[in-house]
Write a protein that holds these residues in place. Sequence first.
Motif, PDB file in Angstrom:
ATOM      1  N   GLU A 233       0.807  -1.220   0.000  1.00  0.00           N
ATOM      2  CA  GLU A 233       0.000   0.000   0.000  1.00  0.00           C
ATOM      3  C   GLU A 233       0.842   1.274   0.000  1.00  0.00           C
ATOM      4  O   GLU A 233       0.447   2.283  -0.577  1.00  0.00           O
ATOM      5  CB  GLU A 233      -0.945   0.007   1.209  1.00  0.00           C
ATOM      6  N   SER A 234       2.003   1.258   0.635  1.00  0.00           N
ATOM      7  CA  SER A 234       2.832   2.457   0.719  1.00  0.00           C
ATOM      8  C   SER A 234       3.603   2.673  -0.573  1.00  0.00           C
ATOM      9  O   SER A 234       4.454   1.859  -0.942  1.00  0.00           O
ATOM     10  CB  SER A 234       3.826   2.328   1.876  1.00  0.00           C
ATOM     11  N   PRO A 235       3.345   3.786  -1.285  1.00  0.00           N
ATOM     12  CA  PRO A 235       4.121   4.065  -2.498  1.00  0.00           C
ATOM     13  C   PRO A 235       5.617   4.195  -2.206  1.00  0.00           C
ATOM     14  O   PRO A 235       6.441   3.819  -3.048  1.00  0.00           O
ATOM     15  CB  PRO A 235       3.536   5.395  -3.007  1.00  0.00           C
ATOM     16  N   LYS A 236       5.956   4.694  -1.023  1.00  0.00           N
ATOM     17  CA  LYS A 236       7.372   4.858  -0.683  1.00  0.00           C
ATOM     18  C   LYS A 236       8.052   3.493  -0.553  1.00  0.00           C
ATOM     19  O   LYS A 236       9.146   3.282  -1.085  1.00  0.00           O
ATOM     20  CB  LYS A 236       7.517   5.646   0.617  1.00  0.00           C
ATOM     21  N   VAL A 237       7.401   2.577   0.148  1.00  0.00           N
ATOM     22  CA  VAL A 237       7.977   1.232   0.305  1.00  0.00           C
ATOM     23  C   VAL A 237       8.075   0.536  -1.053  1.00  0.00           C
ATOM     24  O   VAL A 237       9.108  -0.054  -1.394  1.00  0.00           O
ATOM     25  CB  VAL A 237       7.133   0.388   1.284  1.00  0.00           C
TER      26      VAL A 237
END
Length: 430
Positions: free
Chosen positions: A164-168
């Motif tokens: 879900e996290s774009p950064k991850v």
Amino acid sequence: MSDLFLTNARLIDPEAGTETFGAIKISEGKIAEILTQDIEKAIKNFPAGKVADCGGQYLAPGIVDIGVKIGEPGERHKESFRTAGAAAAAGGITTMITRPDTTPALDTPEALEFVARRANEAAPVHILPMAALTKGREGREMVEIGFLHDAGAVAFTDCDRVVESPKVFSRCLTYARSLGALVMAHPQDPGLSKGAAVTSGKFASLKGLPAVSPMAERMGLERDLALVEMTGARYHADCISTAGALPALQRAKDAGLDVTAGVSIHHLTLNEFDVGDYRSFFKVKPPLRSEDDRFATVAAVASGLIDVISSFHTPQDEESKRLPYEEAASGAVALETLLPAALRLVHAGAIDLPTLWRALSLNPARRLGLDAGRLAVGAPADLVLFDPNTPFVLDRFKLRSKSKNTPFDEQRMQGKVLKTFVGGIEVFGA
């Protein structure tokens, strides 16, 4: 490995896009020669006991199936490497690319090495494992991609759990790019998809089932493709099932991004109405779509926009399927039904055999850097001999998989695997 001469066969070459009458000579586990002329002369110079008459049936590269779920470790009661290997051989699949959604997840080199060792001991076909993209498939912390890549992971994926996290996810893509590793993702917006059992529409409303809009797939794919554009990573969308997602995929390919896409055999041959009166064997992920979506994805396979057809073999036991529809587990077994179901597209005139084999064998092998999926001198002699026209009624209890959750139970199908060869050795014979 012994020599073998397969003669009197219709050869399906997905690279050349041709169907020709001929023979194949196998030596030391590889294709040594392909003959379309002077076959009788070549047979006379070959030991009689090493010549096999294919009876005018079809000989093609073995299927390379991306995204097979096997229950080892953790859910061996649903499927083992032994039973999955037997089912794959009976289905003409010579290479299985297995998922890391095991218990625990395959997120360490030690776990990956265990799976590789067990697979080689138990299965008659090639098994190549994928590894998780994040630890525990929880979407919070990247796995040791470098170590897992060195340990033999052919790709990295959290399967149907969206990071879900774009950064991850962008960090994972960036690191994978530095190693040339392939990242496979399940394009869905997790917020819209949560708790959904069917595709939204009149049918879902009439049945009173929790539904998800097809837009969730487009939104998930658009996000992933934006991050791929930012990072330059190698990316494969595991299952494109809606017409709305196809323009984004086309734009990404036109822009030169290193992107491919797959589709499950169930989404190519079934639609939302097959759910009928809450038939949980038809519950898959993503849910079955509209007939318009099915037609669009079939056309995308025919044109080459969708690169790969997979079984998405997901064994579930009776206890997890014999529940109210929205509570039942998602997934269906498909190793033995992949080929006859795919041949429905051929019999319907939607696709020809060389194009079908491009999606079943050549393209998945190329995407993973495997020297398979081809009818060419020097290629591995991983082959399937099949009759595309034999009719039968499927009996799920005769499937070799431990679990029997197939949506094709008691359906009339066409197409039978006659023999499967791995490295020139017969691993299945009808």
